[in-house]
Design a protein around this motif. Structure first.
Motif, PDB file in Angstrom:
ATOM      1  N   ASN A  14     -10.214   4.709 -24.781  1.00  0.00           N
ATOM      2  CA  ASN A  14      -9.296   5.623 -24.347  1.00  0.00           C
ATOM      3  C   ASN A  14      -8.968   5.343 -22.842  1.00  0.00           C
ATOM      4  O   ASN A  14      -9.194   5.990 -21.860  1.00  0.00           O
ATOM      5  CB  ASN A  14      -9.468   6.990 -24.123  1.00  0.00           C
ATOM      6  N   VAL A  15      -8.819   4.043 -22.524  1.00  0.00           N
ATOM      7  CA  VAL A  15      -8.438   3.509 -20.995  1.00  0.00           C
ATOM      8  C   VAL A  15      -7.282   3.964 -20.824  1.00  0.00           C
ATOM      9  O   VAL A  15      -6.337   3.391 -21.426  1.00  0.00           O
ATOM     10  CB  VAL A  15      -8.919   2.008 -20.756  1.00  0.00           C
ATOM     11  N   ASP A  16      -6.999   4.965 -19.951  1.00  0.00           N
ATOM     12  CA  ASP A  16      -5.558   5.291 -19.700  1.00  0.00           C
ATOM     13  C   ASP A  16      -4.645   4.671 -18.556  1.00  0.00           C
ATOM     14  O   ASP A  16      -5.497   4.169 -17.731  1.00  0.00           O
ATOM     15  CB  ASP A  16      -5.665   6.915 -19.617  1.00  0.00           C
ATOM     16  N   THR A  17      -3.670   4.988 -18.686  1.00  0.00           N
ATOM     17  CA  THR A  17      -2.711   4.455 -17.570  1.00  0.00           C
ATOM     18  C   THR A  17      -3.112   4.582 -16.352  1.00  0.00           C
ATOM     19  O   THR A  17      -2.859   4.265 -15.203  1.00  0.00           O
ATOM     20  CB  THR A  17      -1.221   4.552 -17.934  1.00  0.00           C
ATOM     21  N   ASP A  18      -3.739   5.969 -16.058  1.00  0.00           N
ATOM     22  CA  ASP A  18      -4.421   6.595 -14.680  1.00  0.00           C
ATOM     23  C   ASP A  18      -5.458   5.813 -14.037  1.00  0.00           C
ATOM     24  O   ASP A  18      -5.482   5.633 -13.017  1.00  0.00           O
ATOM     25  CB  ASP A  18      -4.367   8.070 -14.945  1.00  0.00           C
ATOM     26  N   VAL A  19      -6.300   5.079 -15.027  1.00  0.00           N
ATOM     27  CA  VAL A  19      -7.071   4.421 -14.307  1.00  0.00           C
ATOM     28  C   VAL A  19      -6.717   2.907 -14.470  1.00  0.00           C
ATOM     29  O   VAL A  19      -7.047   2.168 -13.502  1.00  0.00           O
ATOM     30  CB  VAL A  19      -8.539   4.350 -15.057  1.00  0.00           C
ATOM     31  N   ILE A  20      -5.717   2.507 -15.065  1.00  0.00           N
ATOM     32  CA  ILE A  20      -5.403   1.004 -15.028  1.00  0.00           C
ATOM     33  C   ILE A  20      -4.735   0.884 -13.637  1.00  0.00           C
ATOM     34  O   ILE A  20      -4.680  -0.012 -13.022  1.00  0.00           O
ATOM     35  CB  ILE A  20      -4.468   0.921 -16.243  1.00  0.00           C
ATOM     36  N   ILE A  21      -3.662   1.891 -13.377  1.00  0.00           N
ATOM     37  CA  ILE A  21      -3.034   1.923 -12.140  1.00  0.00           C
ATOM     38  C   ILE A  21      -3.021   3.337 -11.809  1.00  0.00           C
ATOM     39  O   ILE A  21      -2.435   4.116 -12.238  1.00  0.00           O
ATOM     40  CB  ILE A  21      -1.783   1.157 -11.992  1.00  0.00           C
ATOM     41  N   PRO A  22      -3.836   4.060 -10.768  1.00  0.00           N
ATOM     42  CA  PRO A  22      -3.980   5.247 -10.378  1.00  0.00           C
ATOM     43  C   PRO A  22      -2.579   5.770  -9.779  1.00  0.00           C
ATOM     44  O   PRO A  22      -1.887   4.935  -9.092  1.00  0.00           O
ATOM     45  CB  PRO A  22      -5.168   5.155  -9.199  1.00  0.00           C
ATOM     46  N   ALA A  23      -2.261   7.031 -10.296  1.00  0.00           N
ATOM     47  CA  ALA A  23      -0.956   7.424  -9.876  1.00  0.00           C
ATOM     48  C   ALA A  23      -0.662   7.633  -8.194  1.00  0.00           C
ATOM     49  O   ALA A  23       0.458   7.508  -7.877  1.00  0.00           O
ATOM     50  CB  ALA A  23      -0.811   8.956 -10.373  1.00  0.00           C
ATOM     51  N   ARG A  24      -1.750   7.479  -7.489  1.00  0.00           N
ATOM     52  CA  ARG A  24      -1.383   7.313  -5.949  1.00  0.00           C
ATOM     53  C   ARG A  24      -0.958   6.089  -5.702  1.00  0.00           C
ATOM     54  O   ARG A  24      -0.295   5.936  -4.399  1.00  0.00           O
ATOM     55  CB  ARG A  24      -2.576   7.911  -5.094  1.00  0.00           C
ATOM     56  N   TYR A  25      -0.856   5.071  -6.581  1.00  0.00           N
ATOM     57  CA  TYR A  25      -0.104   3.834  -6.027  1.00  0.00           C
ATOM     58  C   TYR A  25       1.192   3.874  -6.678  1.00  0.00           C
ATOM     59  O   TYR A  25       1.888   2.540  -6.594  1.00  0.00           O
ATOM     60  CB  TYR A  25      -0.964   2.803  -6.334  1.00  0.00           C
ATOM     61  N   LEU A  26       1.708   4.812  -7.459  1.00  0.00           N
ATOM     62  CA  LEU A  26       3.020   4.622  -8.142  1.00  0.00           C
ATOM     63  C   LEU A  26       4.114   4.125  -7.310  1.00  0.00           C
ATOM     64  O   LEU A  26       5.347   4.332  -7.729  1.00  0.00           O
ATOM     65  CB  LEU A  26       3.159   5.598  -9.065  1.00  0.00           C
ATOM     66  N   ASN A  27       4.134   4.694  -5.852  1.00  0.00           N
ATOM     67  CA  ASN A  27       5.222   4.485  -5.115  1.00  0.00           C
ATOM     68  C   ASN A  27       5.732   3.320  -5.028  1.00  0.00           C
ATOM     69  O   ASN A  27       6.742   3.072  -4.241  1.00  0.00           O
ATOM     70  CB  ASN A  27       4.934   5.436  -3.509  1.00  0.00           C
ATOM     71  N   SER A  28       4.940   2.311  -5.494  1.00  0.00           N
ATOM     72  CA  SER A  28       5.310   0.913  -5.224  1.00  0.00           C
ATOM     73  C   SER A  28       5.801   0.442  -6.645  1.00  0.00           C
ATOM     74  O   SER A  28       5.098   0.824  -7.613  1.00  0.00           O
ATOM     75  CB  SER A  28       4.292   0.027  -4.830  1.00  0.00           C
ATOM     76  N   SER A  29       6.617  -0.398  -6.730  1.00  0.00           N
ATOM     77  CA  SER A  29       6.910  -1.153  -8.222  1.00  0.00           C
ATOM     78  C   SER A  29       6.837  -2.636  -7.826  1.00  0.00           C
ATOM     79  O   SER A  29       7.131  -3.312  -8.817  1.00  0.00           O
ATOM     80  CB  SER A  29       8.339  -0.732  -8.351  1.00  0.00           C
ATOM     81  N   ASP A  30       6.333  -3.298  -6.751  1.00  0.00           N
ATOM     82  CA  ASP A  30       6.042  -4.284  -6.605  1.00  0.00           C
ATOM     83  C   ASP A  30       4.649  -4.694  -7.054  1.00  0.00           C
ATOM     84  O   ASP A  30       3.826  -4.208  -6.909  1.00  0.00           O
ATOM     85  CB  ASP A  30       5.711  -4.595  -5.196  1.00  0.00           C
ATOM     86  N   PRO A  31       4.984  -5.649  -8.343  1.00  0.00           N
ATOM     87  CA  PRO A  31       3.768  -6.367  -8.998  1.00  0.00           C
ATOM     88  C   PRO A  31       2.460  -6.709  -8.392  1.00  0.00           C
ATOM     89  O   PRO A  31       1.608  -6.273  -8.740  1.00  0.00           O
ATOM     90  CB  PRO A  31       4.506  -7.559  -9.862  1.00  0.00           C
ATOM     91  N   ALA A  32       2.773  -7.587  -7.288  1.00  0.00           N
ATOM     92  CA  ALA A  32       1.787  -7.986  -6.556  1.00  0.00           C
ATOM     93  C   ALA A  32       0.846  -6.732  -5.632  1.00  0.00           C
ATOM     94  O   ALA A  32      -0.368  -6.878  -5.621  1.00  0.00           O
ATOM     95  CB  ALA A  32       2.197  -8.992  -5.295  1.00  0.00           C
ATOM     96  N   GLU A  33       1.635  -5.901  -5.422  1.00  0.00           N
ATOM     97  CA  GLU A  33       0.966  -4.423  -4.752  1.00  0.00           C
ATOM     98  C   GLU A  33       0.268  -3.718  -5.700  1.00  0.00           C
ATOM     99  O   GLU A  33      -0.955  -3.312  -5.548  1.00  0.00           O
ATOM    100  CB  GLU A  33       2.026  -3.708  -3.951  1.00  0.00           C
ATOM    101  N   LEU A  34       0.921  -3.523  -6.760  1.00  0.00           N
ATOM    102  CA  LEU A  34       0.100  -2.928  -7.996  1.00  0.00           C
ATOM    103  C   LEU A  34      -1.248  -3.679  -8.436  1.00  0.00           C
ATOM    104  O   LEU A  34      -2.200  -3.061  -8.970  1.00  0.00           O
ATOM    105  CB  LEU A  34       1.040  -2.702  -9.068  1.00  0.00           C
ATOM    106  N   ALA A  35      -1.217  -4.975  -8.444  1.00  0.00           N
ATOM    107  CA  ALA A  35      -2.170  -5.788  -8.763  1.00  0.00           C
ATOM    108  C   ALA A  35      -3.510  -5.546  -8.057  1.00  0.00           C
ATOM    109  O   ALA A  35      -4.555  -5.607  -8.350  1.00  0.00           O
ATOM    110  CB  ALA A  35      -2.017  -7.186  -8.755  1.00  0.00           C
TER     111      ALA A  35
END
Length: 163
Positions: A14-35
């Protein structure tokens, strides 16, 4: 890309999308920033350690939670070449294929492969080899059309190449 080879980062159920990329970072859609924030709420050192080609292995229901496409984008942009799990959440599975992130379902591999093992995956056959232990696993191979999507780097690239 017909194969992947790298060090394993192992996670549980149950590794959910909120731990894969926390919601506080969703203001970016830049792959390098998300990484730069990938997996940080479950493994704060992941982004410091992960190398291009490394592989995530998890147990059941990987990618559950919200349907955000940011999660597989963050994983792919961090350099991960493949995710192996017993099962994937359906929307994560589809989003991964759409953006060209190879994912393979294999119960035995998800149970037995350990954190830090060196693993090689052949996408055409579905063969998963744990080079650390010498064990092999028969994962689910991709149908040819899905392999074409992954090779193209995702659905949008595939469509653009075709027309």
């Amino acid at each position: 890309m017909e194969s992947a080879k790298g060090k394993v980062y192992k996670y549980g159920d149950n590794v959910d999308t909120d731990v894969i990329i926390p919601a506080r970072y969703l203001n970016s859609s830049d792959p390098a920033e998300l990484a730069t924030h990938c997996m940080e709420d479950i493994d704060k050192d992941f982004v410091k350690k992960v190398q291009k080609g490394d592989i995530i292995v998890a147990r059941k229901n990987f990618g559950c939670g919200s349907s955000r496409e940011h999660a597989p984008i963050a994983i792919k942009a961090s350099g991960v070449s493949c995710v192996i799990a017993e099962t994937f959440a359906r929307i994560f599975y589809r989003n991964s294929i759409n953006i060209g992130l190879p994912i393979i379902e294999c119960k035995e591999a998800s149970e037995e492969i350990a954190d830090g093992d060196e693993v090689e995956v052949d996408f055409e056959s579905g063969l998963i080899e744990d080079l650390t232990t010498g064990k092999s696993y028969e994962g689910q191979s991709f149908p040819p059309f899905m392999q074409k999507l992954i090779d193209a780097g995702g659905l949008v690239n595939y469509i653009n190449e075709e027309h």
